[in-house]
Design a protein around this motif. Structure first.
Motif, short mmCIF file in Angstrom:
data_model
loop_
_atom_site.label_atom_id
_atom_site.label_comp_id
_atom_site.label_asym_id
_atom_site.label_seq_id
_atom_site.Cartn_x
_atom_site.Cartn_y
_atom_site.Cartn_z
N ARG A 165 8.52 -5.74 2.28
CA ARG A 165 8.59 -4.30 2.53
C ARG A 165 7.48 -3.56 1.79
N GLU A 166 7.28 -3.94 0.52
CA GLU A 166 6.34 -3.19 -0.32
C GLU A 166 4.88 -3.62 -0.17
N LYS A 167 4.68 -4.85 0.28
CA LYS A 167 3.34 -5.41 0.44
C LYS A 167 2.44 -5.20 -0.78
N PRO A 168 2.83 -5.70 -1.93
CA PRO A 168 1.96 -5.57 -3.10
C PRO A 168 0.80 -6.56 -3.01
N GLU A 169 -0.26 -6.31 -3.80
CA GLU A 169 -1.39 -7.25 -3.81
C GLU A 169 -1.16 -8.34 -4.85
N ILE A 170 -0.49 -7.93 -5.93
CA ILE A 170 -0.23 -8.88 -7.02
C ILE A 170 1.22 -8.77 -7.45
N VAL A 171 1.85 -9.94 -7.65
CA VAL A 171 3.24 -9.95 -8.07
C VAL A 171 3.35 -10.76 -9.36
N VAL A 172 4.16 -10.29 -10.28
CA VAL A 172 4.44 -11.06 -11.50
C VAL A 172 5.92 -11.41 -11.48
#
Ligand code: TYD
Ligand code: MG
Length: 457
Positions: A165-172
């Protein structure tokens, strides 16, 4: 037990799989490490991947494959960028391992801060800390942009939905050990959970071109819990090491599909988070004793960078039948081997001496080029002859006592000269192969005999 589910025993240390319980793991020789886990038959080994059909499978020559320019995202932490091989590769899965409390969450939060400041869309998912706790940490680190979003969640299905849903570029993902997949019956942190979770994250990373950092805790043996299984699945494995009581931390690249391994980054833990140490050699050598026997500076290559460290040895008479030996920061067996070489080739009576070898500063180093440093420190302590503090050495020692050539000689000598060292003891062959250098005196030696002669001048 539900149909399609089987019970499997996993070694919690190395991930060895067995259909029955065993007292000792045949893989890593750990005792009492097997735990029963119920696994979905479909998910075991299949990696959850969809099988492609025969008609879909394509074979290609190398020349027909298009190169896409790999884009690297800079974390603006130079030490980390170097360990990563120049920045974060898009769509890569990066494992950051280390002891609890070493600073993994702090480092990654700082990475998030820098990336958010570049207006990149970052999602920090914590399964360990509440949002308030993260906020307290963030206050110490600095100002954050709003393009960093936080989430407290441990259910991977929900995480997957949110990423979609959020389509982040980087996830931790702050700690893989807290994540769980409902389809896998066993508890979070168990081998099958960790493996399935990593698999899911890998598909998210590759399928959606998102870079994912995974935090993994290390158990007593220095493996990420459960997870040697995990190391081969991810693209990059970084380990955070160092003494928790000392201020500095070392980030070491153990595996890197997009760069060289063995690269290290040095950080210092401050009140306001981690700070980069730009000149680690200077840092490692601070507080060196003057005019003390058993201490010498040696040079080890960590990746592409030479690092100078102080090697210390203490040799003293043993009061017991079996002499005591310890090695801190280097390989114990290597120290024993070098002592045997000294005993046999130089006739030193080390068999009735206790010996303690230490790489000062808490850093772990295993490069063979440190051999000469260990040997000189041992001889210096045994003979009670201090080595001049402006002297540095490197070289590999062979079983017949010969000093063998090492790689990247010029870089090592240059680093030593830069830090004001005046004499460099190195293998004769390496000296012959390198160009004349001003400002530092080079002494080539051929075997341990030459080394002891040099010391007893
Ligand atoms: P943390 O990042 O929570 O470790 P991990 O995630 O690897 O378990 O590390 C925290 C330690 O560092 C903790 O003992 C507090 C200390 N610390 C500082 O000294 N300065 C700081 O600015 C921060 C944020 C933590
Ligand atoms: Mg943490």
């Amino acid at each position: 037990m539900a149909k399609g589910k089987t019970s499997v025993f996993f070694c919690q240390c190395c991930g060895y799989e067995s259909s029955k319980w065993m007292g000792q793991c045949p893989g890593c020789k750990e005792w009492n490490s097997f735990v029963e886990e119920v696994v979905d038959k479909k998910s075991v080994g299949s990696g959850g991947k969809q099988k492609s059909t025969l008609s879909e499978a394509k074979i290609l020559p190398l020349s027909a494959i298009e190169m896409t320019q790999e884009e690297r995202i800079s974390t603006q932490i130079k030490e980390l960028d170097r360990v990563l091989g120049g920045g974060i590769v898009q769509g890569s899965l990066i494992l950051v391992g280390g002891d609890p409390g070493i600073g993994k969450s702090t480092l990654l939060l700082q990475v998030c801060k820098n990336l958010a400041n570049q207006k990149r869309h970052v999602l920090y998912i914590s399964g360990e800390e509440s949002l308030q706790q993260i906020k307290i940490r963030a206050e110490r680190i600095g100002e954050f942009e709003d393009s960093l979003r936080l989430l407290c969640e441990t259910n991977l299905d929900i995480i997957q939905g949110i990423i979609d849903r959020e389509k982040p570029e980087i996830v931790v993902i702050d700690s893989i050990q807290t994540m769980y997949n409902e389809e896998v019956g066993s508890a979070p942190g168990s081998v099958s959970q960790v493996r399935e979770s990593t698999n899911t994250l890998m598909q998210i990373a590759k399928g959606r071109n998102i870079s994912i950092f995974i935090v993994g805790h290390v158990t007593k043996e220095g493996v990420v819990a459960g997870p040697r299984v995990l190391e081969h699945m991810v693209d990059t494995v970084l380990y955070f090491e160092g003494d928790r009581h000392a201020a500095y931390r070392i980030l070491r690249g153990v595996k890197n599909r997009f760069g060289s391994t063995n690269e290290i980054g040095v950080f210092e833990m401050r009140k306001s988070g981690l700070r980069e140490v730009e000149n680690p050699s200077e840092f490692m050598l601070s507080g060196r004793p003057e005019d003390a026997s058993g201490s010498v500076v040696a040079c080890s290559m960590e990746g592409t960078r030479p690092i100078l460290v102080e090697v210390q040895a203490l040799v003293c008479r043993s009061n017991f039948g079996i002499p005591r030996r310890t090695a801190t920061g280097t390989d114990f067996n290597r120290v024993n081997l070098l002592m045997a070489v000294l005993e046999k080739r130089l006739g030193l009576k080390l068999a009735d001496c206790d010996a303690y070898v230490n790489i000062a500063g808490g850093i772990k180093m295993n490069e063979p080029a440190l051999d000469l440093g260990i040997v000189l420190a041992l001889i210096s302590s045994y003979k009670e002859k201090p080595i001049d503090e402006r002297t540095i050495c490197f070289g590999e020692v062979g079983l017949s006592g010969e000093i063998r050539a090492v790689s990247m000689v010029e870089q090592r000598v240059q680093e030593a000269r830069k830090l004001g060292f005046e004499v460099c003891i190195l293998p004769e062959v390496s000296k012959a192969a390198m160009q004349e250098m001003t400002g530092i005196k080079l002494i080539g030696i051929r075997n341990v005999k030459d080394a002891i002669d040099y010391l007893s001048r």
